[in-house]
Design a protein around this motif. Structure first.
Motif, PDB file in Angstrom:
ATOM      1  N   TYR A 151       0.836  -1.208   0.000  1.00  0.00           N
ATOM      2  CA  TYR A 151       0.000   0.000   0.000  1.00  0.00           C
ATOM      3  C   TYR A 151       0.867   1.254   0.000  1.00  0.00           C
ATOM      4  O   TYR A 151       0.683   2.159  -0.822  1.00  0.00           O
ATOM      5  N   TYR A 152       1.818   1.345   0.936  1.00  0.00           N
ATOM      6  CA  TYR A 152       2.661   2.540   1.032  1.00  0.00           C
ATOM      7  C   TYR A 152       3.502   2.729  -0.228  1.00  0.00           C
ATOM      8  O   TYR A 152       3.688   3.835  -0.703  1.00  0.00           O
ATOM      9  N   TYR A 153       4.011   1.631  -0.774  1.00  0.00           N
ATOM     10  CA  TYR A 153       4.800   1.720  -1.998  1.00  0.00           C
ATOM     11  C   TYR A 153       3.947   2.242  -3.152  1.00  0.00           C
ATOM     12  O   TYR A 153       4.327   3.185  -3.835  1.00  0.00           O
ATOM     13  N   THR A 154       2.798   1.623  -3.372  1.00  0.00           N
ATOM     14  CA  THR A 154       2.015   1.943  -4.559  1.00  0.00           C
ATOM     15  C   THR A 154       1.336   3.307  -4.502  1.00  0.00           C
ATOM     16  O   THR A 154       1.088   3.900  -5.547  1.00  0.00           O
TER      17      THR A 154
ATOM     18  N   TYR B 242       9.619   7.690  -7.033  1.00  0.00           N
ATOM     19  CA  TYR B 242      10.021   6.317  -7.328  1.00  0.00           C
ATOM     20  C   TYR B 242       8.975   5.548  -8.120  1.00  0.00           C
ATOM     21  O   TYR B 242       9.321   4.699  -8.933  1.00  0.00           O
ATOM     22  N   ARG B 243       7.712   5.840  -7.922  1.00  0.00           N
ATOM     23  CA  ARG B 243       6.687   5.126  -8.703  1.00  0.00           C
ATOM     24  C   ARG B 243       6.845   5.424 -10.186  1.00  0.00           C
ATOM     25  O   ARG B 243       6.740   4.530 -11.016  1.00  0.00           O
TER      26      ARG B 243
ATOM     27  N   LYS C 290       8.332   2.560 -12.861  1.00  0.00           N
ATOM     28  CA  LYS C 290       7.139   1.970 -13.466  1.00  0.00           C
ATOM     29  C   LYS C 290       7.455   1.001 -14.598  1.00  0.00           C
ATOM     30  O   LYS C 290       6.683   0.087 -14.859  1.00  0.00           O
ATOM     31  N   ASP C 291       8.589   1.147 -15.241  1.00  0.00           N
ATOM     32  CA  ASP C 291       8.988   0.240 -16.319  1.00  0.00           C
ATOM     33  C   ASP C 291      10.165  -0.642 -15.923  1.00  0.00           C
ATOM     34  O   ASP C 291      10.833  -1.216 -16.784  1.00  0.00           O
ATOM     35  N   GLU C 292      10.431  -0.723 -14.632  1.00  0.00           N
ATOM     36  CA  GLU C 292      11.599  -1.460 -14.127  1.00  0.00           C
ATOM     37  C   GLU C 292      11.153  -2.561 -13.162  1.00  0.00           C
ATOM     38  O   GLU C 292      11.468  -2.534 -11.977  1.00  0.00           O
ATOM     39  N   ALA C 293      10.451  -3.537 -13.684  1.00  0.00           N
ATOM     40  CA  ALA C 293       9.890  -4.588 -12.834  1.00  0.00           C
ATOM     41  C   ALA C 293      10.953  -5.296 -11.995  1.00  0.00           C
ATOM     42  O   ALA C 293      10.716  -5.614 -10.828  1.00  0.00           O
TER      43      ALA C 293
ATOM     44  N   PHE D 294      18.564   4.184  -3.781  1.00  0.00           N
ATOM     45  CA  PHE D 294      19.806   3.908  -4.492  1.00  0.00           C
ATOM     46  C   PHE D 294      19.581   3.793  -5.998  1.00  0.00           C
ATOM     47  O   PHE D 294      20.307   4.384  -6.786  1.00  0.00           O
ATOM     48  N   VAL D 295      18.560   3.059  -6.401  1.00  0.00           N
ATOM     49  CA  VAL D 295      18.349   2.845  -7.840  1.00  0.00           C
ATOM     50  C   VAL D 295      17.672   4.036  -8.519  1.00  0.00           C
ATOM     51  O   VAL D 295      17.705   4.129  -9.746  1.00  0.00           O
ATOM     52  N   CYS D 296      17.105   4.951  -7.751  1.00  0.00           N
ATOM     53  CA  CYS D 296      16.452   6.128  -8.331  1.00  0.00           C
ATOM     54  C   CYS D 296      17.325   7.381  -8.255  1.00  0.00           C
ATOM     55  O   CYS D 296      16.864   8.472  -8.574  1.00  0.00           O
ATOM     56  N   ARG D 297      18.565   7.220  -7.873  1.00  0.00           N
ATOM     57  CA  ARG D 297      19.422   8.396  -7.725  1.00  0.00           C
ATOM     58  C   ARG D 297      19.807   8.966  -9.094  1.00  0.00           C
ATOM     59  O   ARG D 297      19.878   8.239 -10.077  1.00  0.00           O
ATOM     60  N   GLU D 298      20.065  10.249  -9.106  1.00  0.00           N
ATOM     61  CA  GLU D 298      20.513  10.940 -10.317  1.00  0.00           C
ATOM     62  C   GLU D 298      22.000  10.673 -10.534  1.00  0.00           C
ATOM     63  O   GLU D 298      22.695  10.208  -9.629  1.00  0.00           O
TER      64      GLU D 298
END
Length: 107
Positions: free
Chosen positions: A16-19, A38-39, A43-46, A84-88
């Motif tokens: 819930y919190y993630y989505t 992050y959503r 969204k294209d990074e399953a 970490f994976v969403c960093r610029e």
């Protein structure tokens, strides 16, 4: 053995919190995901989302009756992965402490 109702509740709340994009408000760290969409980013990074859920599940600790003992910790470790994976490109964020092999294992 069946999953405990407490674990099912913890998993449901994490999802819930993630989505709905409110994970940053429930991990006791207002800065970790601040200004990170992050959503949208994932969204294209399953496989990256799959890893976040694996980190959450691998970090959950329960007692003998199935009561979840560290819900916030498990959510924060997953949030650290997301951060970490969403960093610029110029962002120097590093996960502290670094993930151990058992935390990122996919089953």
């Amino acid at each position: 053995m069946e999953l405990s109702n407490d674990f099912k509740s913890a998993l449901r709340h994490f999802v819930y919190y993630y989505t709905n994009g409110t994970l940053q408000y429930v991990i006791d760290d207002n800065e970790l995901l601040k200004n990170i969409n992050y959503r949208e980013d994932l969204k294209d990074e399953a496989s990256l989302v799959e890893q976040a859920f694996a980190i959450f599940a691998n970090n959950i600790k329960m007692d003998e009756s199935g009561k979840v003992l560290n819900f916030n910790h498990a959510m924060k470790r997953a949030a650290q992965w997301i951060r970490f994976v969403c960093r610029e490109k110029d962002d120097t964020y590093q996960v502290e402490p670094e993930f151990e092999n058992w935390e990122v294992e996919l089953y």
